[in-house]
Motif scaffolding. Structure first.
Motif, PDB file in Angstrom:
ATOM      1  N   ARG B  81       0.383  -1.220  -0.476  1.00  0.00           N
ATOM      2  CA  ARG B  81       0.047  -0.012  -0.171  1.00  0.00           C
ATOM      3  C   ARG B  81       0.427   0.944  -0.615  1.00  0.00           C
ATOM      4  O   ARG B  81       1.963   0.902   0.455  1.00  0.00           O
ATOM      5  N   LYS B  83       0.726   3.414   1.896  1.00  0.00           N
ATOM      6  CA  LYS B  83       1.777   3.813   3.735  1.00  0.00           C
ATOM      7  C   LYS B  83       2.032   2.650   4.274  1.00  0.00           C
ATOM      8  O   LYS B  83       1.190   1.092   4.304  1.00  0.00           O
ATOM      9  N   MET B  85       3.291   0.444   7.110  1.00  0.00           N
ATOM     10  CA  MET B  85       3.231   0.853   9.208  1.00  0.00           C
ATOM     11  C   MET B  85       3.975   1.066   9.447  1.00  0.00           C
ATOM     12  O   MET B  85       4.625   0.257   9.353  1.00  0.00           O
ATOM     13  N   VAL B  86       3.883   0.765  10.738  1.00  0.00           N
ATOM     14  CA  VAL B  86       4.619   1.666  11.537  1.00  0.00           C
ATOM     15  C   VAL B  86       4.510   1.246  12.948  1.00  0.00           C
ATOM     16  O   VAL B  86       3.310   1.963  13.418  1.00  0.00           O
ATOM     17  N   ILE B  87       4.553  -0.008  13.308  1.00  0.00           N
ATOM     18  CA  ILE B  87       4.096  -0.789  14.525  1.00  0.00           C
ATOM     19  C   ILE B  87       5.007  -1.043  15.509  1.00  0.00           C
ATOM     20  O   ILE B  87       6.096  -0.910  15.508  1.00  0.00           O
ATOM     21  N   ARG B  88       4.925   0.206  16.121  1.00  0.00           N
ATOM     22  CA  ARG B  88       5.847   0.125  17.885  1.00  0.00           C
ATOM     23  C   ARG B  88       6.252  -0.743  18.508  1.00  0.00           C
ATOM     24  O   ARG B  88       5.310  -2.348  18.889  1.00  0.00           O
ATOM     25  N   GLY B  89       7.553  -1.128  19.062  1.00  0.00           N
ATOM     26  CA  GLY B  89       8.009  -2.244  19.664  1.00  0.00           C
ATOM     27  C   GLY B  89       7.673  -3.599  19.044  1.00  0.00           C
ATOM     28  O   GLY B  89       8.435  -5.023  19.954  1.00  0.00           O
ATOM     29  N   VAL B  90       8.152  -3.278  18.356  1.00  0.00           N
ATOM     30  CA  VAL B  90       8.502  -4.833  17.136  1.00  0.00           C
ATOM     31  C   VAL B  90       9.516  -4.943  16.445  1.00  0.00           C
ATOM     32  O   VAL B  90       9.835  -3.160  15.447  1.00  0.00           O
ATOM     33  N   GLU B  94      10.478  -9.690  13.123  1.00  0.00           N
ATOM     34  CA  GLU B  94       9.198 -10.426  14.281  1.00  0.00           C
ATOM     35  C   GLU B  94       7.675  -9.828  13.192  1.00  0.00           C
ATOM     36  O   GLU B  94       7.046 -10.867  12.920  1.00  0.00           O
ATOM     37  N   VAL B  95       7.860  -8.715  12.180  1.00  0.00           N
ATOM     38  CA  VAL B  95       6.541  -8.411  11.816  1.00  0.00           C
ATOM     39  C   VAL B  95       6.737  -9.601  10.532  1.00  0.00           C
ATOM     40  O   VAL B  95       5.263  -9.330   9.924  1.00  0.00           O
ATOM     41  N   ARG B  97       8.232 -12.368   9.909  1.00  0.00           N
ATOM     42  CA  ARG B  97       8.031 -13.657  10.753  1.00  0.00           C
ATOM     43  C   ARG B  97       6.451 -14.058  10.911  1.00  0.00           C
ATOM     44  O   ARG B  97       5.325 -14.778  11.219  1.00  0.00           O
ATOM     45  N   LEU B  98       5.914 -13.152  11.521  1.00  0.00           N
ATOM     46  CA  LEU B  98       4.559 -12.989  11.681  1.00  0.00           C
ATOM     47  C   LEU B  98       3.423 -12.783   9.957  1.00  0.00           C
ATOM     48  O   LEU B  98       2.450 -13.792   9.962  1.00  0.00           O
ATOM     49  N   ALA B  99       3.301 -11.774   9.387  1.00  0.00           N
ATOM     50  CA  ALA B  99       3.343 -12.472   7.685  1.00  0.00           C
ATOM     51  C   ALA B  99       3.569 -13.523   7.130  1.00  0.00           C
ATOM     52  O   ALA B  99       2.728 -14.218   6.525  1.00  0.00           O
ATOM     53  N   LEU B 141       6.692  -6.876   3.170  1.00  0.00           N
ATOM     54  CA  LEU B 141       5.836  -7.906   3.645  1.00  0.00           C
ATOM     55  C   LEU B 141       4.901  -8.074   2.098  1.00  0.00           C
ATOM     56  O   LEU B 141       3.680  -9.345   2.674  1.00  0.00           O
TER      57      LEU B 141
END
Lengths: 252, 295
Positions: B81, B83, B85-90, B94-95, B97-99, B141
């Motif tokens: 997209r 925009k 994604m700015v995910i705090r704390g990861v 890690e992001v 692996r989640l995806a 991602l």
């Protein structure tokens, strides 16, 4: 299973391990209040029952702060950052996301029971049976579902600034009028019946009675259940309306 | 060959404002399609419909033979997209692996990080990344689920030149691997370098659909300048000529069918001096098309 486990690990890191706000506002602050009002700002001997009941109050307060400030802001921020939309676009959808956040919220409430219970035992020599501790943990976890649902509902507020104002306007008056900070009897007569309708009062009263071997009131249990069911219905309807508006735009 | 995306007379409105009008589009496996158009032309709306973020209310739209947003279709789609994604704390790793865990045939995260030259920032928090680095993570991602179909919405915005070049090299590799890619961009040269076809949207309608070559052949805007003693009337009726002006001996001919006009000029070439021919670039054609000058 792997997807769920990864999601759970991922949210645990950002919700608890690397979340200073949670650690401070939901654990350190209620623990500080507990010590302040049972050890520091007291004269003479504090009744043992007060140490127990105030522990219950701070457990409920911790859960309320966590739900209405922590979880609400967390969900709102996630939506703003496009994380919900990203989850929606993945094959597993948004259900695991909400499930994981829900589980962690309950575990966060458990951690407040552990921390505050530990302090009560270690510092104030509170002694409860295993069954009582189990009941306290169970009530704290399940009873707080209603404030958690309220937090989910609040997270649908568009702007972070509005959410912050809303959180302050709901949390602190609710904590005061439901007798979490000081006994309900100290409030004006006209305010006390309103306070007794608050979900936080019902849970706090329930917890206090379990911890002091008091008689359990069906009104506490039924009232808590009524709050939970009502808020669950409102949340489900709101989520459906918000996710799929009439113009067909998904707002995940 | 069965198309991966099939849109038929697709329409979409925000209230009374029609954003897409009767869009019919077919995209085959392995194709790279450039979705171009001005701001507000309907590109992102079309993309959102394809992703299932907007409901199809008029017309038909199928991806992999499924309705947009169907779980089976989602497994085969990767999205980048506009925009990030700015995910705090990861961290980046890690992001990813989640995806990866969300897809049945996901790529190995370590290999992907290496291929996209992201290993150095794998353990950095997303909040610590620059805009360009975040864009590259967003690309990773989109790829981690090993999708057959990729949607890239303004993919290179915020990337520096080196990152942009690396990105387009990556797209070429994906093309070679047979992936289907839909790219939206304002930068025509970028699209021209990789796309097999373009779909140009103007005011919610498809103004042009086809290859760049076809676009150039279809819109042969040519400006011919020369010196001649012949009168203006000798040129006005030549095929494709839209305007002829003469100032002294200097003659200007504007044509929308360059080849035909030049062929028709052959008999009088001996009477022409200092002839210059200026063809319009693709960017000029794009500007004219999006402004509605060429219809």
């Amino acid at each position: 299973m792997n997807a769920w486990f990864e999601r759970f690990k991922f949210d645990g890191r950002r919700l608890i391990l690397r979340n200073f706000s949670f650690q401070f506002f939901s654990l350190v602050m209620p623990a500080g209040f507990y010590l302040l009002f049972t050890k520091v700002m007291v004269t003479g001997n504090v009744p043992a029952s007060f140490n127990v009941k105030y522990m219950g109050s701070m457990i409920v307060y911790s859960g309320t702060i966590n739900a209405l400030f922590g979880i609400a802001a967390f969900l709102q921020r996630d939506r703003e950052a496009g994380i919900l939309q990203w989850c929606w676009l993945s094959p597993t959808g948004i259900r695991p996301y909400y499930l994981s956040i829900g589980c962690w919220s309950l575990l966060m409430n458990t951690s407040s029971v552990v921390v505050l219970g530990g302090i009560a035992m270690g510092v104030n020599h509170v002694s409860l049976s295993v069954a009582q501790w189990g009941a306290i943990a169970g009530i704290a976890i399940l009873g707080q579902l209603s404030t958690m649902l309220l937090g989910v509902l609040m997270s649908f507020v568009e702007r972070a600034e509005t959410l912050s104002v809303l959180s302050n306007l709901i949390t602190f008056p609710m904590a005061i009028i439901s007798g979490l900070w000081w006994p309900l009897g100290l409030l004006p007569n006209w305010l006390q019946p309103i306070g007794k309708l608050m979900p936080t009062y019902l849970i706090n009263d329930w917890l206090g009675r379990v911890a002091t071997h008091g008689t359990l009131l069906t009104s506490d249990i039924l009232g808590t259940g009524a709050w939970m069911i009502s808020l669950l219905v409102v949340v489900i309807v709101s989520v459906r309306l918000l996710l799929k508006r009439s113009d067909g735009v998904v707002r995940a | 060959m069965k198309p991966i995306i099939q849109a038929t007379q697709l329409q979409f409105s925000y209230g009374a404002h029609a954003v897409l009008k009767d869009v019919t589009l077919s995209i085959d496996p392995g194709e790279i399609i450039g979705l171009i158009g001005e701001n507000g032309a309907g590109k992102t709306t079309l993309l959102n419909l394809m992703l299932g973020l907007f409901s199809v209310r008029r017309g038909q739209l199928h991806l992999f033979g499924q309705q947009p947003g169907a779980p089976i279709a989602k497994q085969k789609i990767g999205t980048m997209r506009q925009k990030d994604m700015v995910i705090r704390g990861v961290t980046v790793q890690e992001v990813l692996r989640l995806a990866a865990a969300q897809y049945p045939e996901a790529l190995n995260v370590t290999t992907l990080l290496k291929n996209l030259e992201l290993t150095a920032i794998a353990k950095q928090r997303l909040t610590a990344l620059s805009g360009g680095q975040l864009r590259r993570v967003t690309f990773a991602l989109a790829l981690v689920g090993n999708p057959d179909l990729l949607f890239l919405d303004e993919p290179t915005v915020g990337m520096d030149t080196n990152a942009q070049q690396a990105f387009w090299r990556g797209i070429q590799q994906l093309k070679a691997a047979g992936k289907t890619i839909v790219i939206t961009s304002h930068y025509l040269p970028e699209i021209q370098a990789v796309a097999d076809r373009i779909c140009l949207l103007r005011n919610g309608e498809i103004a042009f659909q086809g290859t760049f070559q076809a676009l150039q052949e279809q819109y042969q805007q040519v400006e011919i300048t020369c010196q001649t003693a012949l009168p203006v009337a000798a040129f006005e009726n030549l095929p494709g000529v839209t305007a002829v002006t003469k100032t002294g001996p200097r003659l200007n001919i504007s044509s929308e069918a360059g080849d035909a006009t030049l062929q028709a000029l052959a008999p009088v070439l001996a009477d022409l001096r200092q002839v210059t021919i200026k063809r319009e670039s693709l960017t000029d054609i794009f500007v004219h098309l999006t402004k509605g000058v060429i219809a």
